[in-house]
Design a protein around this motif. Structure first.
Motif, PDB file in Angstrom:
ATOM      1  N   UNK A 200      -8.629  -5.425  -4.795  1.00 13.66           N
ATOM      2  CA  UNK A 200      -9.501  -4.546  -4.027  1.00 13.66           C
ATOM      3  C   UNK A 200      -9.260  -3.073  -4.309  1.00 13.66           C
ATOM      4  N   UNK A 201      -8.232  -2.786  -5.101  1.00 11.33           N
ATOM      5  CA  UNK A 201      -7.958  -1.403  -5.466  1.00 11.33           C
ATOM      6  C   UNK A 201      -7.371  -0.543  -4.375  1.00 11.33           C
ATOM      7  N   UNK A 202      -6.594  -1.143  -3.459  1.00 12.55           N
ATOM      8  CA  UNK A 202      -6.025  -0.355  -2.363  1.00 12.55           C
ATOM      9  C   UNK A 202      -4.499  -0.388  -2.378  1.00 12.55           C
ATOM     10  N   UNK A 203      -3.911  -0.691  -3.540  1.00 11.43           N
ATOM     11  CA  UNK A 203      -2.451  -0.613  -3.667  1.00 11.43           C
ATOM     12  C   UNK A 203      -2.055   0.771  -4.155  1.00 11.43           C
ATOM     13  N   UNK A 204      -0.758   1.085  -3.979  1.00  8.35           N
ATOM     14  CA  UNK A 204      -0.236   2.381  -4.466  1.00  8.35           C
ATOM     15  C   UNK A 204       1.042   2.144  -5.221  1.00  8.35           C
TER      16      UNK A 204
ATOM     17  N   UNK B 288      -8.700  -0.005  11.349  1.00  2.00           N
ATOM     18  CA  UNK B 288      -7.561   0.588  12.050  1.00  2.00           C
ATOM     19  C   UNK B 288      -6.901   1.692  11.230  1.00  2.00           C
ATOM     20  N   UNK B 289      -7.145   1.729   9.949  1.00  2.00           N
ATOM     21  CA  UNK B 289      -6.561   2.731   9.061  1.00  2.00           C
ATOM     22  C   UNK B 289      -6.558   2.214   7.640  1.00  2.00           C
ATOM     23  N   UNK B 290      -6.498   3.112   6.672  1.00  3.95           N
ATOM     24  CA  UNK B 290      -6.509   2.712   5.275  1.00  3.95           C
ATOM     25  C   UNK B 290      -5.320   1.809   4.974  1.00  3.95           C
ATOM     26  N   UNK B 291      -5.590   0.660   4.375  1.00  7.31           N
ATOM     27  CA  UNK B 291      -4.537  -0.274   4.027  1.00  7.31           C
ATOM     28  C   UNK B 291      -4.095  -1.170   5.160  1.00  7.31           C
ATOM     29  N   UNK B 292      -4.712  -1.010   6.338  1.00  5.85           N
ATOM     30  CA  UNK B 292      -4.362  -1.852   7.483  1.00  5.85           C
ATOM     31  C   UNK B 292      -4.920  -3.259   7.282  1.00  5.85           C
ATOM     32  N   UNK B 293      -4.495  -4.174   8.132  1.00  5.21           N
ATOM     33  CA  UNK B 293      -4.971  -5.550   8.009  1.00  5.21           C
ATOM     34  C   UNK B 293      -6.486  -5.631   8.212  1.00  5.21           C
ATOM     35  N   UNK B 294      -7.016  -4.841   9.162  1.00  2.00           N
ATOM     36  CA  UNK B 294      -8.464  -4.864   9.380  1.00  2.00           C
ATOM     37  C   UNK B 294      -9.205  -4.279   8.177  1.00  2.00           C
ATOM     38  N   UNK B 295      -8.601  -3.300   7.515  1.00  2.00           N
ATOM     39  CA  UNK B 295      -9.204  -2.756   6.299  1.00  2.00           C
ATOM     40  C   UNK B 295      -9.219  -3.811   5.203  1.00  2.00           C
TER      41      UNK B 295
ATOM     42  N   UNK C 214      -4.766  -7.086  -2.615  1.00  2.00           N
ATOM     43  CA  UNK C 214      -4.813  -5.625  -2.511  1.00  2.00           C
ATOM     44  C   UNK C 214      -5.026  -4.982  -3.872  1.00  2.00           C
ATOM     45  N   UNK C 215      -4.406  -5.562  -4.903  1.00  2.00           N
ATOM     46  CA  UNK C 215      -4.597  -5.047  -6.241  1.00  2.00           C
ATOM     47  C   UNK C 215      -6.050  -5.236  -6.686  1.00  2.00           C
TER      48      UNK C 215
ATOM     49  N   UNK D  93       0.835  -1.210   0.000  1.00  2.00           N
ATOM     50  CA  UNK D  93       0.000   0.000   0.000  1.00  2.00           C
ATOM     51  C   UNK D  93       0.867   1.257   0.000  1.00  2.00           C
ATOM     52  N   UNK D  94       2.169   1.088  -0.209  1.00  2.00           N
ATOM     53  CA  UNK D  94       3.057   2.227  -0.382  1.00  2.00           C
ATOM     54  C   UNK D  94       3.499   2.932   0.881  1.00  2.00           C
ATOM     55  N   UNK D  95       3.301   2.303   2.039  1.00  2.00           N
ATOM     56  CA  UNK D  95       3.662   2.971   3.292  1.00  2.00           C
ATOM     57  C   UNK D  95       5.147   2.830   3.625  1.00  2.00           C
ATOM     58  N   UNK D  96       5.785   1.784   3.118  1.00  2.49           N
ATOM     59  CA  UNK D  96       7.224   1.611   3.302  1.00  2.49           C
ATOM     60  C   UNK D  96       7.840   1.248   1.954  1.00  2.49           C
TER      61      UNK D  96
END
Length: 323
Positions: free
Chosen positions: A319-323, A159-166, A316-317, A106-109
């Motif tokens: 579901x459209x939540x990758x960056x 828990x936040x966008x792209x989190x495991x719960x999301x 993730x791809x 998700x592009x966070x790291x």
């Protein structure tokens, strides 16, 4: 030249020839660990509780303190970035999870799981879907019917966008055919039960241990768990698959160290983790908190992380939540 001087010169020359053939000894590395080991904890709640106990039990085995330090934020990104930048000497480790896969994709790291060397898998947890008891929903079908009749959307806490719960929530509601009927809301200062009881959200996926006391008091109901099997903490709660929703997502947790950490150090940490999972204290905590002891050694754990990385990249791809 006097004989005594000649003798001194000869002796010095002989000493030089003798010492020239000797290689300086390699410094002996001190026995690990010779100081406290810092364990970065990425999340609060059940993850933090397990980490505190694990650190204590590993310290008993290592004979040196293991100090858990909370570094939350960014779905695990803050903690991963910190540990990845530390010296690979075994004194900085991370209490990791599937979040290493989701945070990267998700592009966070900017780095992936290969920036770390796996130590051991320690536990697994199956997410649970909870709603207010007064919602009138007693199954996924009942929730779906109500959501389809709503003028607005179903508010689901994450828990936040792209989190495991999301990720888990999106996968579940997409599989239920409710992808367009859900709005995801990140938790405020409260945890999932607080947000549910306050009416800010309609449903939440979190760890069963967070919901247990509220279910027992009659305030919340758990409609499903997302793993392949029911869980011991809530044996009466059916899986999503049992209710006709094709999903199987489980959270694993374990330990990792920066890439380059010496193998003997990794093995020592691995054995400490294994010993911790076999204690009565750890097993009792698993019953109370709703997780499963799930030890896996360094090699097998590495294979699972790599396999899951490919799985979550695809999901993730999709579901459209990758960056």
């Amino acid at each position: 030249m006097s004989g005594s001087i000649k003798g001194l010169i000869a002796a010095a020359a002989g000493a030089a020839l003798f010492t020239a053939g000797i290689t300086a000894p390699t410094p002996v590395r001190a026995e690990y660990p010779e100081k406290p080991v810092e364990m970065t904890v990425l999340f609060g709640g059940t993850a933090n509780t397990i980490a505190q106990l694990l650190a204590e039990l590993m310290a008993d085995e290592l004979g040196s303190p293991v100090v858990p330090v909370s570094r939350p934020g960014g779905g695990g990104a803050v903690g991963y970035a910190y540990v990845q930048g530390t010296r690979p000497d075994g004194y900085s480790i991370v209490w990791n999870s599937n979040s290493i896969n989701t945070a990267h994709h998700t592009g966070k790291i900017p780095f992936d799981y290969s920036a770390f060397v796996p130590i051991a898998r320690v536990s697994s947890e199956v997410p649970a879907l909870a709603v207010r008891a007064d919602s009138g929903w007693d199954s996924l079908d009942a929730m779906k019917a109500a959501a389809m009749d709503m003028e607005g959307t179903l508010k689901v806490g994450i828990s936040g966008k792209g989190s495991f719960t999301h990720l888990t929530s999106a996968a579940l509601f997409d599989a239920m055919g409710l992808g367009d009927k859900v709005t995801y809301i990140s938790y405020g200062d409260g945890k999932a039960p607080v947000e549910l009881l306050g009416g800010r959200i309609d449903a939440a996926i979190q760890w069963p241990g967070q919901f247990k006391s509220y279910v027992e008091s009659g305030d919340l109901s758990v409609l499903a768990v997302t793993g392949a099997d029911r869980i011991d903490l809530m044996p009466d709660v059916p899986t999503a698959a049992e209710q006709g929703v094709d999903i199987d997502i489980t959270m694993w947790r374990g330990l990792a160290a920066p890439k380059g950490t010496p193998e003997d150090v990794v093995m020592k940490l691995q054995e400490a983790a294994r010993a911790a999972t076999e204690t009565d204290a750890f097993k009792e905590a698993s019953v109370n908190l709703g997780f499963e002891p799930a030890y896996m050694d360094n090699a097998a754990f590495g294979e699972q992380i790599a396999k899951d990385d490919a799985f979550y990249a695809d999901l993730l791809t999709e579901l459209g939540v990758t960056e």
